[in-house]
Scaffold this active site. Structure first.
Site, PDB file in Angstrom:
ATOM      1  N   ASP A  56       0.868  -1.163   0.000  1.00 40.36           N
ATOM      2  CA  ASP A  56       0.000   0.000   0.000  1.00 40.36           C
ATOM      3  C   ASP A  56       0.900   1.206   0.000  1.00 40.36           C
ATOM      4  O   ASP A  56       1.911   1.240   0.720  1.00 40.36           O
ATOM      5  CB  ASP A  56      -0.910   0.002   1.232  1.00 40.36           C
ATOM      6  CG  ASP A  56      -2.080   0.960   1.044  1.00 40.36           C
ATOM      7  OD1 ASP A  56      -2.688   0.937  -0.034  1.00 40.36           O
ATOM      8  OD2 ASP A  56      -2.378   1.732   1.973  1.00 40.36           O
ATOM      9  N   LYS A  73      13.881   6.441 -11.625  1.00 37.33           N
ATOM     10  CA  LYS A  73      12.872   6.213 -10.583  1.00 37.33           C
ATOM     11  C   LYS A  73      13.164   4.897  -9.849  1.00 37.33           C
ATOM     12  O   LYS A  73      13.011   4.804  -8.633  1.00 37.33           O
ATOM     13  CB  LYS A  73      11.446   6.234 -11.167  1.00 37.33           C
ATOM     14  CG  LYS A  73      10.410   6.299 -10.046  1.00 37.33           C
ATOM     15  CD  LYS A  73       8.979   6.494 -10.484  1.00 37.33           C
ATOM     16  CE  LYS A  73       8.065   6.400  -9.246  1.00 37.33           C
ATOM     17  NZ  LYS A  73       6.664   6.160  -9.553  1.00 37.33           N
ATOM     18  N   ARG A  97       8.877   2.518  -3.765  1.00 34.75           N
ATOM     19  CA  ARG A  97       8.457   1.153  -4.112  1.00 34.75           C
ATOM     20  C   ARG A  97       9.669   0.294  -4.473  1.00 34.75           C
ATOM     21  O   ARG A  97       9.774  -0.857  -4.042  1.00 34.75           O
ATOM     22  CB  ARG A  97       7.461   1.191  -5.286  1.00 34.75           C
ATOM     23  CG  ARG A  97       6.978  -0.185  -5.733  1.00 34.75           C
ATOM     24  CD  ARG A  97       5.816  -0.079  -6.682  1.00 34.75           C
ATOM     25  NE  ARG A  97       4.741   0.703  -6.100  1.00 34.75           N
ATOM     26  CZ  ARG A  97       4.534   1.993  -6.364  1.00 34.75           C
ATOM     27  NH1 ARG A  97       5.266   2.624  -7.250  1.00 34.75           N
ATOM     28  NH2 ARG A  97       3.568   2.642  -5.752  1.00 34.75           N
TER      29      ARG A  97
END
Ligand code: ITT
Length: 196
Positions: free
Chosen positions: A69, A175, A181
């Site tokens: 999440d 990224k 993440r």
């Protein structure tokens, strides 16, 4: 080993695949195990939602499942949109409307600073047991205006000072090197596969 990467987001999946590349693991996606209902995200924290999702998907599929999440937390807005990032202004709202609303709220907050971060809570479940979890973040500020067409979601408004650009202006490789993440999935790599 088979690992269910349990996300309904094609954008997340693309990023996750890059980080898990080269591992001796068969990556299974929700497209490979159709018919699993999407669990509701009722938790008040990233942790709770990640655990709920991982357990629900593992139990429904019979596979070890990883779920995460994530969201954008803006300090001056008390951490909003936070766990509600995907639902901010409603699930159908577009990102330009969301960006405008964030900037509007910020300009209406006297003395507001622009500090913000992306946060990921990641959980791996084997049935009802959480076998690994981690929380990672990337610290930055809100950009003065949206910039960049790469990435997804809030990327155009998240400015990362060390690279002098928004995550929306970063290449995939950039990224992957710095994102919340990617950090979480690198933690998973190291913990479960003793891989670098
Ligand atoms: P799953 O729950 O199925 O994984 P989801 O899109 O519903 O997919 P979340 O509930 O975790 O995922 O919501 C995450 C939201 O946070 C996402 O929709 C984006 O709006 C935002 N977000 C998360 N990571 C991001 C990133 O790297 N760049 C931009 N926005 C991001």
């Amino acid at each position: 080993m088979r690992l269910l990467v349990a996300t309904t987001s094609a954008d997340k999946l693309r990023e996750i695949r890059l980080v898990l590349e080269g591992l001796d693991v068969a990556i299974v996606t929700l497209a490979d195990v159709p018919g699993i209902p999407e669990p509701e995200e009722t938790g008040a924290t990233f942790w709770e939602n990640a655990r709920q999702k991982a357990i629900a998907y593992s139990q429904a599929s019979g596979l070890v499942a990883v779920a995460e999440d994530s969201g954008l937390a803006v300090d001056a807005l008390g951490g909003e949109p936070g766990v509600r990032s995907a639902r901010f202004l409603g699930t159908q709202a577009g990102y330009s409307a969301r960006f405008e609303e964030i900037f509007r709220r910020l300009s209406g907050t006297p003395g507001a600073t622009r500090e913000a971060r992306f946060v990921t809570a990641l959980a791996v479940a084997d049935g009802s047991t959480i076998v690994f979890e981690t929380e990672t973040r990337i610290e930055g500020t809100l950009a003065p205006a949206p910039a960049g067409t790469h990435g997804f979601g809030y990327d155009p408004i998240f400015f990362y000072p060390p690279l002098g650009k928004t995550t929306g202006e970063m290449t995939r490789e950039e990224k992957t090197a710095v994102s919340h993440r990617a950090r979480a999935f690198r933690d998973l790599r190291r913990a479960l596969f003793t891989a670098p």
